[in-house]
Design an enzyme around this catalytic site. Sequence first.
Site, PDB file in Angstrom:
ATOM      1  N   CYS A  57     -10.216  31.765 -36.936  1.00  0.00           N
ATOM      2  CA  CYS A  57     -10.467  33.210 -36.905  1.00  0.00           C
ATOM      3  C   CYS A  57     -11.964  33.474 -36.989  1.00  0.00           C
ATOM      4  O   CYS A  57     -12.711  32.687 -37.573  1.00  0.00           O
ATOM      5  CB  CYS A  57      -9.783  33.923 -38.077  1.00  0.00           C
ATOM      6  N   ASP A  58     -12.365  34.593 -36.416  1.00  0.00           N
ATOM      7  CA  ASP A  58     -13.752  35.023 -36.574  1.00  0.00           C
ATOM      8  C   ASP A  58     -13.801  36.538 -36.489  1.00  0.00           C
ATOM      9  O   ASP A  58     -13.062  37.155 -35.708  1.00  0.00           O
ATOM     10  CB  ASP A  58     -14.664  34.424 -35.514  1.00  0.00           C
ATOM     11  N   SER A  59     -14.653  37.139 -37.295  1.00  0.00           N
ATOM     12  CA  SER A  59     -14.761  38.602 -37.348  1.00  0.00           C
ATOM     13  C   SER A  59     -16.164  39.061 -36.981  1.00  0.00           C
ATOM     14  O   SER A  59     -17.156  38.434 -37.358  1.00  0.00           O
ATOM     15  CB  SER A  59     -14.413  39.108 -38.751  1.00  0.00           C
TER      16      SER A  59
END
Length: 230
Positions: A98-100
């Site tokens: 995941c990456d935000s």
Amino acid sequence: MGLEIASGASGAGRRPRIVARLDAATMRFVLASASPARLALLRAAGVDPEVIVSGVDEDAATGPPGELALVLAEHKAHAVADRLALAPQAGTTLVLGCDSVLEREGVAFGKPRDAGEAVTRWRQMRGEQGWLHTGHCLIALNADRQDHRSISALASATVRFGTPSDAEIDAYVATGEPLEVAGGFTLDRLGGWFVEGIEGDPGTVLGLSLPLLRRLLLDLDVSVPSLWPR
């Protein structure tokens, strides 16, 4: 186990995915992230993953904010999956990357580089709103590690920021917390004092959307209850 190559759900130019039924009884779940918020979300939802940090350079990728979050999530998941593929193991391994990225006025904001940048950013975004994009990439490795099944998707939520005073901003930045997270703020920790509202799944802002992850799992024929403790 029969395998079928299908077009990737993550768009043109991305890796194809292989659709097959997985053996939940021997499944291993790996989180390719050092984020304590993501780990806490999964644990609270009944999944206690193994954590393997990808080591991907987040500053090496560029692009529009949403696309950037998705590409980085894929890079993280594949980096860990490729590492795991070198060590055969019984059963299936699921790898979640995941990456935000925070978007404001079409510009992508990751983690502030230093305290000065964090202060400037907060003074600009107080009383305003932004969009928090979180990319998700889920990869399944079969027992012999020869086949990758990969699917990815993006979740986005609107964030309405409060109006902290200069003194509050200085005090918040002095804690060091804003330097650790995308956008320079948190929702579940000290930064929550300065967020007025969220439109969308709050988990997206925390770094992992459970409803979206459930859909990705179902696309790989994995039911959520099969991951819960027995």
